[in-house]
Write an enzyme that holds these catalytic residues in place. Structure first.
Site, PDB file in Angstrom:
ATOM      1  N   HIS A   1      -4.945 -11.462   3.182  1.00  0.00           N
ATOM      2  CA  HIS A   1      -4.100 -10.608   2.331  1.00  0.00           C
ATOM      3  C   HIS A   1      -3.831  -9.280   3.063  1.00  0.00           C
ATOM      4  O   HIS A   1      -4.755  -8.604   3.502  1.00  0.00           O
ATOM      5  CB  HIS A   1      -4.737 -10.353   0.964  1.00  0.00           C
ATOM      6  CG  HIS A   1      -3.783  -9.664   0.036  1.00  0.00           C
ATOM      7  ND1 HIS A   1      -2.875 -10.356  -0.740  1.00  0.00           N
ATOM      8  CD2 HIS A   1      -3.525  -8.350  -0.185  1.00  0.00           C
ATOM      9  CE1 HIS A   1      -2.123  -9.497  -1.409  1.00  0.00           C
ATOM     10  NE2 HIS A   1      -2.497  -8.265  -1.086  1.00  0.00           N
ATOM     11  N   ALA A   2      -2.551  -8.923   3.180  1.00  0.00           N
ATOM     12  CA  ALA A   2      -2.171  -7.782   4.010  1.00  0.00           C
ATOM     13  C   ALA A   2      -2.791  -6.479   3.503  1.00  0.00           C
ATOM     14  O   ALA A   2      -2.868  -6.243   2.299  1.00  0.00           O
ATOM     15  CB  ALA A   2      -0.649  -7.644   4.023  1.00  0.00           C
TER      16      ALA A   2
ATOM     17  N   HIS B   1       5.965  -2.217   4.192  1.00  0.00           N
ATOM     18  CA  HIS B   1       5.073  -1.790   3.104  1.00  0.00           C
ATOM     19  C   HIS B   1       3.760  -1.246   3.676  1.00  0.00           C
ATOM     20  O   HIS B   1       3.313  -0.159   3.324  1.00  0.00           O
ATOM     21  CB  HIS B   1       4.810  -2.991   2.177  1.00  0.00           C
ATOM     22  CG  HIS B   1       3.814  -2.719   1.097  1.00  0.00           C
ATOM     23  ND1 HIS B   1       4.177  -2.357  -0.179  1.00  0.00           N
ATOM     24  CD2 HIS B   1       2.458  -2.729   1.107  1.00  0.00           C
ATOM     25  CE1 HIS B   1       3.085  -2.152  -0.905  1.00  0.00           C
ATOM     26  NE2 HIS B   1       2.016  -2.382  -0.154  1.00  0.00           N
ATOM     27  N   GLU B   2       3.149  -2.011   4.561  1.00  0.00           N
ATOM     28  CA  GLU B   2       1.844  -1.614   5.120  1.00  0.00           C
ATOM     29  C   GLU B   2       1.978  -0.345   5.968  1.00  0.00           C
ATOM     30  O   GLU B   2       1.137   0.547   5.907  1.00  0.00           O
ATOM     31  CB  GLU B   2       1.239  -2.745   5.960  1.00  0.00           C
ATOM     32  CG  GLU B   2       0.918  -4.010   5.162  1.00  0.00           C
ATOM     33  CD  GLU B   2       0.060  -3.758   3.945  1.00  0.00           C
ATOM     34  OE1 GLU B   2      -0.754  -2.817   3.959  1.00  0.00           O
ATOM     35  OE2 GLU B   2       0.207  -4.493   2.948  1.00  0.00           O
TER      36      GLU B   2
ATOM     37  N   HIS C   1       1.859   2.784   4.060  1.00  0.00           N
ATOM     38  CA  HIS C   1       0.489   3.250   3.792  1.00  0.00           C
ATOM     39  C   HIS C   1      -0.027   4.062   4.984  1.00  0.00           C
ATOM     40  O   HIS C   1      -0.602   5.137   4.833  1.00  0.00           O
ATOM     41  CB  HIS C   1      -0.461   2.068   3.588  1.00  0.00           C
ATOM     42  CG  HIS C   1      -0.295   1.348   2.278  1.00  0.00           C
ATOM     43  ND1 HIS C   1      -0.307   1.981   1.075  1.00  0.00           N
ATOM     44  CD2 HIS C   1      -0.178   0.017   1.985  1.00  0.00           C
ATOM     45  CE1 HIS C   1      -0.181   1.083   0.094  1.00  0.00           C
ATOM     46  NE2 HIS C   1      -0.097  -0.114   0.630  1.00  0.00           N
TER      47      HIS C   1
ATOM     48  N   GLU D   1       1.900   2.774  -2.845  1.00  0.00           N
ATOM     49  CA  GLU D   1       2.510   1.441  -2.749  1.00  0.00           C
ATOM     50  C   GLU D   1       4.024   1.500  -2.614  1.00  0.00           C
ATOM     51  O   GLU D   1       4.653   0.503  -2.267  1.00  0.00           O
ATOM     52  CB  GLU D   1       2.131   0.604  -3.985  1.00  0.00           C
ATOM     53  CG  GLU D   1       0.627   0.403  -4.179  1.00  0.00           C
ATOM     54  CD  GLU D   1      -0.046  -0.278  -2.994  1.00  0.00           C
ATOM     55  OE1 GLU D   1       0.649  -0.988  -2.238  1.00  0.00           O
ATOM     56  OE2 GLU D   1      -1.263  -0.080  -2.820  1.00  0.00           O
TER      57      GLU D   1
ATOM     58  N   HIS E   1      -6.026  -9.558  -6.035  1.00  0.00           N
ATOM     59  CA  HIS E   1      -6.485  -8.256  -6.534  1.00  0.00           C
ATOM     60  C   HIS E   1      -7.554  -8.355  -7.614  1.00  0.00           C
ATOM     61  O   HIS E   1      -8.198  -7.361  -7.924  1.00  0.00           O
ATOM     62  CB  HIS E   1      -5.280  -7.457  -7.033  1.00  0.00           C
ATOM     63  CG  HIS E   1      -4.247  -7.259  -5.953  1.00  0.00           C
ATOM     64  ND1 HIS E   1      -3.500  -8.301  -5.440  1.00  0.00           N
ATOM     65  CD2 HIS E   1      -3.877  -6.158  -5.253  1.00  0.00           C
ATOM     66  CE1 HIS E   1      -2.696  -7.839  -4.488  1.00  0.00           C
ATOM     67  NE2 HIS E   1      -2.908  -6.548  -4.349  1.00  0.00           N
TER      68      HIS E   1
ATOM     69  N   TYR F   1       1.384  -1.267  -8.550  1.00  0.00           N
ATOM     70  CA  TYR F   1       2.542  -1.995  -8.004  1.00  0.00           C
ATOM     71  C   TYR F   1       3.714  -1.971  -8.982  1.00  0.00           C
ATOM     72  O   TYR F   1       4.867  -1.960  -8.580  1.00  0.00           O
ATOM     73  CB  TYR F   1       2.166  -3.437  -7.662  1.00  0.00           C
ATOM     74  CG  TYR F   1       1.056  -3.516  -6.638  1.00  0.00           C
ATOM     75  CD1 TYR F   1       1.278  -3.184  -5.308  1.00  0.00           C
ATOM     76  CD2 TYR F   1      -0.231  -3.906  -7.007  1.00  0.00           C
ATOM     77  CE1 TYR F   1       0.263  -3.242  -4.374  1.00  0.00           C
ATOM     78  CE2 TYR F   1      -1.261  -3.973  -6.074  1.00  0.00           C
ATOM     79  CZ  TYR F   1      -1.008  -3.641  -4.759  1.00  0.00           C
ATOM     80  OH  TYR F   1      -2.014  -3.697  -3.841  1.00  0.00           O
TER      81      TYR F   1
END
Ligand code: X8Z
Ligand code: ZN
Length: 610
Positions: free
Chosen positions: A351-352, A381-382, A385, A409, A509, A519
């Site tokens: 999971h990323a 997305h990552e 962060h 997020e 999650h 999210y």
């Protein structure tokens, strides 16, 4: 350096504290009220202590998630235990300073110490150990889960990446049902662990003065917990008509493709046919539902494959976008230490995720990248962060976070909204932009991911809030989950789900204990950010065609918000970028307005709803 400033704090206390001590003794029956200087010294030492434990826990967690064995699991559990027990102890001690007149920054740091805890451990060390061991075990279990169809064994068993691919590509309802059910056999094993996890975390939350763990989570948004639940509901009501229109349209197209026996027109949609293991984003079935006369004429997955993109190239391309906004390149260590490709010879959590292991500049991502549109989006997305983490790295430790967790997020997703046809032309991936007449196709493809996600983003924590409060008891875990899936998402299970199974646990999650409301918020916020960034970039056309690529003005303003970290209540951060202090759905509604008109026309005469 740290020692010197701490002793300065204690000296100040000695000089100014005497009169206050005398007054407070009278008022509190002998226990003197602490001073502002003591509060500042406490906050400073809490930051130092948590920082050190957090880096240790992150290192252990990184090794475990990249190399799952019993030993790495035990080491990670211990480091996590040290971190959570310290943070809970500090939260309790922070309450000592309630009522002391303080500067705004110290007050906010104390408040954050009391509320920013996701896994509240009980004070009893044995119970805290049990809690962190369960949490680590559930996470590893998810990472190593396999479904073995029929008599399959070993390499013939399917891991999450293989199951994901079948969901994306197969159009055979029996094959889809098989893997859909198969993945959900793996989570049954953690049902009892999860029940105990809830018990222990709730004990920890109550010791901190919260009704349960859900109430603690809801208290983390600069407003009373009940007001936050109402805020989520208010936003959902704003977007519900758009979701209902999309649901109605998609159901009728699926029914036309699979037949009304498989997809009846007056019932919730079977959960295995939406192109995603959890039916949370539906972009992978675009080909089944695309309008014949408004197909955008390109598919990013094919473009990337045709241009020979590999995993590294995809990440480089994400970095390049941020560089074009004026952000410094990622450090060399990012490229040395990240995991981009699923290793063949060891177990990892696929999971990323994005990390800043030393909380300064040790940025990394960990994901099992598949070359294609979905992971191109996830890479942005990552990286969002990572750039956020780096922007706030000069803040005191407790402020090293996003304005609220939805902001973290939303950043990379907001950037990915700028991956438009015009941008793909700039990259040389696409020859020319599709004409405006194909916009409905583009918008529909985006809505299948972004709008379809909204009810899922809402319901995961509705379920957990219910579980933590006891409203959903362990004997009803599955029934409670599916009641929400049906009510909010209009999705039903394709086969009955007995209580021996644990379907919520099949979503990362839940075993990973990551709150999920973030999210939902992010899916609203990213459109607000996108609209504001486009305005800063001087763009005035339709939002779905706006790319902020190359805009230093947008990048500067974005960075201003990111640098604030968690140092201000989130409305202040939101205002800094968008001019508004409210999270509101008008931007996502603006973005999809032409699609909504089109969907309503398509749905004329259909019976919508479920
Ligand atoms: O978990 C994630 C990210 C890591 S924070 C990959 N997301 C949610 C999910 O996969 O369920 C991003 C979208 C929603
Ligand atoms: Zn994320």
């Amino acid at each position: 350096m740290r020692t010197r400033s701490r002793s300065t704090g204690w000296i100040l206390l000695g000089l100014i504290g005497i009169a206050m001590i005398a007054a407070a003794c009278a008022a509190r029956g002998g226990r003197r009220a602490p001073s502002a200087a003591e509060a500042r010294a406490f906050v400073q030492s809490a930051n130092a202590q948590l920082y050190e434990l957090s880096v240790k826990a992150a290192r252990a967690e990184w090794v475990k998630a990249n190399f799952i064995t019993q030993d790495t699991e035990a080491i990670a559990a211990e480091a996590s235990e040290n971190y959570v027990t310290a943070s809970v102890a500090l939260a309790k001690r922070a309450a000592r300073f309630d009522g002391v007149a303080l500067d705004a920054s110290t007050r906010r740091q104390l408040e954050l110490l009391k509320r920013a805890i996701t896994m509240p451990a009980p004070e009893d060390r044995a119970l805290a150990r049990e809690l962190t061991q369960i949490a680590t075990r559930m996470d590893s279990h998810y990472g190593t889960a396999r479904y073995c169809p029929g008599a399959a064994q070993g390499d013939d068993c399917l891991d999450i990446i293989e199951i994901r691919e079948i969901h994306e590509k197969s159009r055979d309802p029996d094959a889809l049902l098989d893997v859909w059910q198969g993945w959900r056999t793996t989570s049954a094993a953690i049902r009892d662990d999860y029940r105990r996890f809830v018990e222990l975390a709730n004990q920890g939350a109550r010791e901190l003065g919260y009704a349960d763990t859900g109430a603690l989570w809801r208290s983390n948004y600069d407003m009373p917990p009940a007001a936050f639940a109402e805020e989520m509901d208010r936003l959902w009501q704003q977007v519900l008509p758009l979701y209902e229109a999309l649901h109605c349209y998609v159901r009728s197209r699926l029914s036309a493709f699979y037949g009304p026996d498989v997809v009846p027109l007056d019932a919730p949609i079977p959960a295995h046919l939406l192109g995603n293991m959890w039916a949370q984003q539906w972009g992978n079935i675009f080909d089944l539902v695309a309008p014949a006369d408004a197909d955008p004429g390109y598919d990013l997955t094919s473009l990337l494959a045709r241009a020979g993109y590999d995993e590294l190239h995809m990440v480089r391309s994400g970095e390049n976008f941020f560089s074009s906004l004026g952000f410094a390149p990622l450090p060399d260590t990012f490229w040395e230490r990240s995991l981009f490709v699923k290793p063949r010879d060891r177990e990892v959590v696929c999971h990323a995720s994005a990390w800043d292991v030393d909380e300064v500049d040790d940025l990394r991502i960990k994901m099992c990248i598949e070359v294609g549109a979905e992971d191109f989006q996830t890479i942005h997305h990552e990286l969002g962060h990572n750039y956020y983490q780096r922007a706030y790295n000069r803040q005191p430790f407790v402020f090293r976070g996003s304005a609220n967790d939805g902001f973290h997020e939303a950043i990379g997703d907001a950037i990915a909204l700028s991956v438009t046809p015009a941008y793909l032309v700039k990259l040389g991936l696409l020859e020319r932009e599709p004409p405006a007449s194909q916009d409905i196709g583009l918008l529909l493809r985006a809505a299948l991911d972004k709008v379809a996600f909204l009810p899922f983003g809402l319901l995961v924590d509705q379920w957990r809030w219910g579980v933590f409060s006891g409203e959903i008891s362990p004997k009803d875990y599955n029934a409670g989950w599916w009641a929400l899936r049906e009510k909010i998402q209009g999705i039903r299970p394709p086969v009955p789900r007995p209580e021996t199974l644990f379907d919520a646990g099949a979503k990362y999650h839940v075993p990973g204990n990551t709150p999920y409301s973030r999210y939902f918020l992010a899916h609203i916020l990213q459109f607000q950010f996108h609209r504001a960034l486009c305005a800063l970039a001087g763009y005035a056309g339709p939002l779905n065609r706006c790319t902020i690529y190359g805009s230093a003005a947008a990048g500067r303003k974005l960075n201003e918000m990111l640098e604030m970290g968690l140092s201000q209540p989130w409305p202040v951060a939101l205002q800094a970028l968008t001019g508004s202090r409210e999270i509101d759905a008008s931007a996502i509604l603006d973005y999809f307005a032409p699609l909504k008109t089109w969907l309503d026309a398509q749905n004329q005469g259909r019976r919508c709803g479920w």
